[in-house]
Design an enzyme around this catalytic site. Sequence first.
Site, PDB file in Angstrom:
ATOM      1  N   ASP B   6       0.822  -1.000  -0.052  1.00 60.19           N
ATOM      2  CA  ASP B   6      -0.200   0.296  -0.120  1.00 60.19           C
ATOM      3  C   ASP B   6       0.871   1.290   0.079  1.00 60.19           C
ATOM      4  O   ASP B   6       2.187   1.172   0.259  1.00 60.19           O
ATOM      5  CB  ASP B   6      -0.772   0.099   1.255  1.00 60.19           C
ATOM      6  N   SER B   7       0.109   2.340  -0.339  1.00 56.74           N
ATOM      7  CA  SER B   7       1.103   3.660  -0.244  1.00 56.74           C
ATOM      8  C   SER B   7       1.488   3.992   1.262  1.00 56.74           C
ATOM      9  O   SER B   7       2.241   5.033   1.420  1.00 56.74           O
ATOM     10  CB  SER B   7       0.326   4.603  -0.899  1.00 56.74           C
ATOM     11  N   CYS B  69      -4.108  -0.865  -2.245  1.00 60.73           N
ATOM     12  CA  CYS B  69      -4.289   0.445  -2.257  1.00 60.73           C
ATOM     13  C   CYS B  69      -5.064   0.685  -3.682  1.00 60.73           C
ATOM     14  O   CYS B  69      -4.941  -0.061  -4.667  1.00 60.73           O
ATOM     15  CB  CYS B  69      -2.664   1.096  -2.670  1.00 60.73           C
ATOM     16  N   GLU B 148      -5.954  10.320   8.658  1.00 58.46           N
ATOM     17  CA  GLU B 148      -4.446  10.413   9.367  1.00 58.46           C
ATOM     18  C   GLU B 148      -3.983  11.021  10.325  1.00 58.46           C
ATOM     19  O   GLU B 148      -3.267  10.849  11.359  1.00 58.46           O
ATOM     20  CB  GLU B 148      -3.659  10.457   8.148  1.00 58.46           C
ATOM     21  N   CYS B 180     -11.384   3.441  -0.947  1.00 59.83           N
ATOM     22  CA  CYS B 180      -9.901   3.631  -0.506  1.00 59.83           C
ATOM     23  C   CYS B 180      -9.892   2.799   0.942  1.00 59.83           C
ATOM     24  O   CYS B 180     -11.002   3.029   1.697  1.00 59.83           O
ATOM     25  CB  CYS B 180     -10.071   5.249  -0.143  1.00 59.83           C
ATOM     26  N   HIS B 182      -8.622   3.478   3.586  1.00 58.14           N
ATOM     27  CA  HIS B 182      -8.653   4.385   4.804  1.00 58.14           C
ATOM     28  C   HIS B 182     -10.155   4.427   5.190  1.00 58.14           C
ATOM     29  O   HIS B 182     -10.444   4.549   6.332  1.00 58.14           O
ATOM     30  CB  HIS B 182      -8.188   5.728   4.556  1.00 58.14           C
TER      31      HIS B 182
END
Lengths: 262, 262
Positions: B6-7, B69, B148, B180, B182
């Site tokens: 993942d990024s 990702c 984040e 996504c 997240h």
Amino acid sequence: MIGIFDSGVGGMTVARAIERLCPGYPLLYFGDLAHTPYGSKSPETIVEYSRRNTEFLLNHGAEVIVIACNSASATAADALRSQYRTPIIDVITPATSRAVAVSKNRRIGIIGTRATVRSNIYEERIREINSRCEVLSQACPLLVPLIEEGWLNKRETKMILRRYLYSLRLAQIDTLVLGCTHYPLLSNLIQPRIGKRVQLIDSSVEVALHLKSFLDSRPDLQEKIGHQPAKNRFFVSDSTAPVRQLANRIFGRNIHLKKAHA
Amino acid sequence: MIGIFDSGVGGMTVARAIERLCPGYPLLYFGDLAHTPYGSKSPETIVEYSRRNTEFLLNHGAEVIVIACNSASATAADALRSQYRTPIIDVITPATSRAVAVSKNRRIGIIGTRATVRSNIYEERIREINSRCEVLSQACPLLVPLIEEGWLNKRETKMILRRYLYSLRLAQIDTLVLGCTHYPLLSNLIQPRIGKRVQLIDSSVEVALHLKSFLDSRPDLQEKIGHQPAKNRFFVSDSTAPVRQLANRIFGRNIHLKKAHA
């Protein structure tokens, strides 16, 4: 050439201020968009990227380096100065000198990214100049994404600003350093929320003024850089449409961004 | 080993789902935090980073690669598949199949980063399965920074979500893909704002279910990977305190992140 690097396009506010205040010097800009943002990354990683950017500028003929990124200035300036003989100007020192000069009640606020605030460098620099100053810092990590989205006048941006500025306002600072090159784009929202009597210090303008007096004192360097009709060059390590729009907005004209790896 | 990249740390929601749904397989995770985020970068840059991450996982013994990702799945999966013989599972295909299966009115919403939405890949995949589906996409570039920062329950996050979801709500979708990794962390804020009748599709859970049935069908691969008490390893190309906190929050336990370059 005057070499300028930043983690992205925010540093173009510095390039723009240098273009205005030091007219005639050719500028060479490198925006490290492939690695942006620096503000949330670790010190070692920021130093590594800053080294690569400096090498790029030196290899393309820079005679003086301006670190147009607060996170890199806070974290990597000392490492770069000990490695290279070329003069390296950071974006922090000029703003701190100005803040100490204009503050009357010696209560100075700083806003910046997490990396900049964590480094504590503004506080150290200010207290080196005048140890009686009180420095209050606030990390504002969401402002860069909001600015890069172009949310410069949205209600959410105003609310987030109010939240970030709340404790600084309570602390009755009379001077606020915009410790990130993106933030001048929000000046008109920041001023009413921090209070109209608080003086905002724009680190982009201050570094351009500092560079001007540095060059005035170094005719040898002026000659090397070549004071002539400027041909500015802008390189970026990655390029997308929102970034190109932001660059054009900062300069008020079309800027050609050329892709290159540092 | 099951290789996952993942990024950043968002893909850990995928790793966590695989740990739960495919117990016993050792996991090897690589989070490219030195280059995070991918969602705002150009296609060529995302492909280049994805190649390096894949090489890292293969060199450390991965027998199957999961691209955890969405931006990389949307942009780089085809390039990786044409270059490597190892099976490569992207995070998009399973979620699209599920969305088509559960939608009754055939109006499906997608939320994701700019790179994911720009790629149009969700729409293409869904319409390959059922060309009568209507797909409505919305880029939500501020959600990753908000998550984040840990702003999971702040008023500004709710307002920004409402703004992003407004047109999808008007369009009367009955299914919403969280495009996504997240976003599952915001499910409980998204559900009331999009409407309680809208089914949320968590791409992390769907990719884990897909991996499980893929492994069930490939006993040869199962043997190679080694179904045994798992020793999971987590590598990141950069590490800071907020990132370590988010990793621990996702797993509900302390996760040791080891620093490595891809």
